[in-house]
Write an enzyme that holds these catalytic residues in place. Structure first.
Site, PDB file in Angstrom:
ATOM      1  N   GLY A  71      -0.964  -0.749  -1.647  1.00  0.00           N
ATOM      2  CA  GLY A  71       0.487  -0.612  -1.570  1.00  0.00           C
ATOM      3  C   GLY A  71       1.216  -1.902  -1.904  1.00  0.00           C
ATOM      4  O   GLY A  71       2.201  -1.895  -2.654  1.00  0.00           O
ATOM      5  N   SER A  72       0.737  -3.014  -1.381  1.00  0.00           N
ATOM      6  CA  SER A  72       1.435  -4.281  -1.614  1.00  0.00           C
ATOM      7  C   SER A  72       1.453  -4.635  -3.095  1.00  0.00           C
ATOM      8  O   SER A  72       2.496  -5.034  -3.640  1.00  0.00           O
ATOM      9  CB  SER A  72       0.765  -5.410  -0.821  1.00  0.00           C
ATOM     10  OG  SER A  72       0.779  -5.113   0.552  1.00  0.00           O
ATOM     11  N   ASN A 152       7.575   3.028   7.876  1.00  0.00           N
ATOM     12  CA  ASN A 152       6.298   2.861   8.563  1.00  0.00           C
ATOM     13  C   ASN A 152       6.445   2.630  10.066  1.00  0.00           C
ATOM     14  O   ASN A 152       5.496   2.794  10.809  1.00  0.00           O
ATOM     15  CB  ASN A 152       5.491   1.726   7.935  1.00  0.00           C
ATOM     16  CG  ASN A 152       6.310   0.491   7.686  1.00  0.00           C
ATOM     17  OD1 ASN A 152       7.337   0.532   7.009  1.00  0.00           O
ATOM     18  ND2 ASN A 152       5.889  -0.623   8.246  1.00  0.00           N
ATOM     19  N   SER A 200      -1.075   3.969  -1.217  1.00  0.00           N
ATOM     20  CA  SER A 200      -2.240   3.225  -0.766  1.00  0.00           C
ATOM     21  C   SER A 200      -3.216   4.158  -0.060  1.00  0.00           C
ATOM     22  O   SER A 200      -2.842   4.917   0.822  1.00  0.00           O
ATOM     23  CB  SER A 200      -1.782   2.120   0.195  1.00  0.00           C
ATOM     24  OG  SER A 200      -2.900   1.409   0.667  1.00  0.00           O
ATOM     25  N   THR A 238     -12.072  -5.099 -13.954  1.00  0.00           N
ATOM     26  CA  THR A 238     -12.974  -3.943 -13.892  1.00  0.00           C
ATOM     27  C   THR A 238     -12.576  -3.040 -12.734  1.00  0.00           C
ATOM     28  O   THR A 238     -12.360  -3.510 -11.617  1.00  0.00           O
ATOM     29  CB  THR A 238     -14.429  -4.416 -13.725  1.00  0.00           C
ATOM     30  OG1 THR A 238     -14.723  -5.283 -14.824  1.00  0.00           O
ATOM     31  CG2 THR A 238     -15.397  -3.249 -13.711  1.00  0.00           C
ATOM     32  N   CYS A 325       2.206  -6.141  10.399  1.00  0.00           N
ATOM     33  CA  CYS A 325       2.458  -7.466   9.835  1.00  0.00           C
ATOM     34  C   CYS A 325       3.310  -8.310  10.764  1.00  0.00           C
ATOM     35  O   CYS A 325       3.280  -9.523  10.709  1.00  0.00           O
ATOM     36  CB  CYS A 325       3.151  -7.357   8.491  1.00  0.00           C
ATOM     37  SG  CYS A 325       2.601  -5.958   7.553  1.00  0.00           S
TER      38      CYS A 325
HETATM   39  C1  LIG Z   1       0.797  -0.161   4.586  1.00  0.00           C
HETATM   40  C2  LIG Z   1       2.056  -0.207   3.813  1.00  0.00           C
HETATM   41  C3  LIG Z   1       2.177  -1.010   2.666  1.00  0.00           C
HETATM   42  C4  LIG Z   1       1.071  -1.939   2.216  1.00  0.00           C
HETATM   43  O1  LIG Z   1      -0.023  -1.263   1.717  1.00  0.00           O
HETATM   44  P1  LIG Z   1      -1.429  -2.037   1.555  1.00  0.00           P
HETATM   45  O2  LIG Z   1      -2.294  -1.092   0.829  1.00  0.00           O
HETATM   46  O3  LIG Z   1      -1.909  -2.315   2.938  1.00  0.00           O
HETATM   47  O4  LIG Z   1      -1.143  -3.268   0.779  1.00  0.00           O
HETATM   48  C5  LIG Z   1       3.350  -0.971   1.964  1.00  0.00           C
HETATM   49  N1  LIG Z   1       4.367  -0.178   2.350  1.00  0.00           N
HETATM   50  C6  LIG Z   1       4.299   0.607   3.446  1.00  0.00           C
HETATM   51  C7  LIG Z   1       5.455   1.471   3.804  1.00  0.00           C
HETATM   52  C8  LIG Z   1       3.140   0.611   4.213  1.00  0.00           C
HETATM   53  O5  LIG Z   1       3.080   1.374   5.302  1.00  0.00           O
END
Ligand SMILES: *Cc1c(COP(=O)(O)O)cnc(C)c1O
Length: 396
Positions: A71-72, A152, A200, A238, A325
């Protein structure tokens, strides 16, 4: 003592079928998808098959899916690409909300330093933006609207379809961080007019460190990771084939089971709300209807969220007070402040996020334990003492 895991917005356990689907990729199907020989080409087939499965789950086309590390990365990539494109067109304005995940917020603070103008839309007391605020914020310099699908921390859902329509009418790129939504609620990139989307795998029982970005055909996607010609020349490196296949299994499963899981966990979540609301001087955070089915968030006045988490942990309950976080720092959650909670109330918050593995017995146990722990913490709290003696006014 059995552990009760209620931090599924933080991460989830992989399902057995996901693990099994990944195993062949560590020794049998190990080729590099970029290799021209047969071993490589078999891997390539499996890679493209996973891409197709994932695309179908969000009503996208196969060539609109780009694999990333999660996600990041997807969030960073979307912002980076929209800003580069904006700059070329002389546009430097971005619209977002003040309840985004840090992957978006911190990326945008970086963009501000580089001269971009960022509008942070406020949210109402339930954590939802006003469409009128978005309309008013748009200027002829706006190059990107990035608004999360589902929050989240408090689970609130944004009016994504309306936002998509407005962006499309104004010819502005629309990105959504859908990390909490994909695999949990219906996501349709075509109907919702989404240009870019982040997802993610580890948020829906897939492996960690893998995700994808959806970028609609024709979206100007800039190369973010320079290297080989992977991912349509847009992201070198890769491919993490085992994880990508695991992600496709996880998403396919999540979408197939979506209604069933939702029907199972929503009543449990609502039971938590109705039972724990009986605790005096407490408040439910977020919208009760426009909300992720698995998200519970409440504040209890006069206590410290950190102490609550530690004591719950002693009783075998894994919970969260905000996002994973921020749990390392003592700052109250920016999301809870954005919905208007005063600092001291935001501090005393509890997030519980359920999954398909959550049981009725676990929920009943939590309903028994939380009031006891809150009562204990209030008994030893100097703030609660002042509230009781009238030296301080109750907010809730
Ligand atoms: C967990 C999360 C992310 C980050 O995803 P990762 O795969 O852990 O980097 C970004 N946005 C939201 C809303 C999330 O809940």
């Amino acid at each position: 003592m059995k552990t009760i895991y209620l931090d599924n917005a933080g991460t989830t356990k992989m399902s057995k079928s996901v693990i099994n689907s990944m195993l062949p990729y560590f020794d049998e199907i190990y080729g590099n998808p970029s290799s021209l020989h047969s071993v490589g080409q078999i891997s390539k087939e499996h890679l493209e098959n996973a891409r197709e499965i994932i695309a179908k789950c969000i009503n996208a086309d196969k060539n609109e899916i780009y694999f990333t590390s999660g996600g990041s990365e997807s969030d960073n990539w979307a912002i980076e690409t929209a800003c580069k494109f904006g700059k070329l067109k002389g546009k430097n304005h971005i619209i977002t909300t003040n309840i985004e995940h840090h992957a978006i917020l911190h990326s945008l603070l970086e963009k501000q330093k580089q001269g971009f103008d960022v509008t942070f839309l406020p949210v109402n007391e339930n954590g939802i933006i006003k469409i009128d605020d978005l309309k008013k914020a748009i200027t002829n310099k706006t190059c990107l609207v990035t608004i999360m699908f589902a929050n989240n921390e408090i689970g609130s859902l944004q009016p994504i379809e309306e936002i998509g329509k407005i962006c499309s009418e104004n010819n502005i790129l629309f990105h959504t961080d859908a990390v909490q939504a994909v695999g949990h609620i219906q996501v349709d990139v075509k109907n919702m007019k989404i240009d870019m989307l982040s997802s993610s795998a580890h948020k829906y029982h897939g492996p960690k460190g893998v995700g994808f970005m959806f970028a609609k055909k024709g979206t100007p996607l800039f190369n973010f990771m320079h290297g080989g010609a992977q991912e349509g020349n847009k992201r070198g490196g890769t491919e993490n084939l085992a994880s990508i296949v695991g992600m496709s299994t996880a998403l396919q499963e999540a979408v197939a089971e979506m209604n069933e899981i939702s029907q199972k966990i929503k009543p449990m979540r609502d039971k938590l709300f109705s039972e724990l609301s009986k605790i005096e001087h407490s408040k439910i955070n977020g919208d009760l209807n426009k909300r992720l089915p698995n998200n519970f968030n409440m504040s209890f006045e006069g206590i410290e969220g950190e102490s609550l988490l530690l004591l719950l942990n002693d009783d075998g309950i894994c919970a969260s007070s905000g996002s994973a976080c921020t749990s390392g720092s003592l700052d109250p959650s920016h999301v809870l402040l954005a919905i208007g909670l005063p600092h001291e109330v935001a501090h005393g918050s509890l997030r519980l996020t359920l999954s398909k593995y959550t049981t009725e017995e676990e929920i009943n146990y939590v309903i028994k334990i939380v009031p006891k722990v809150v009562e204990y913490l209030r008994k030893i709290s100097p703030v609660w003492d002042e509230l009781q003696k009238g030296k301080r006014k109750f907010v809730l």
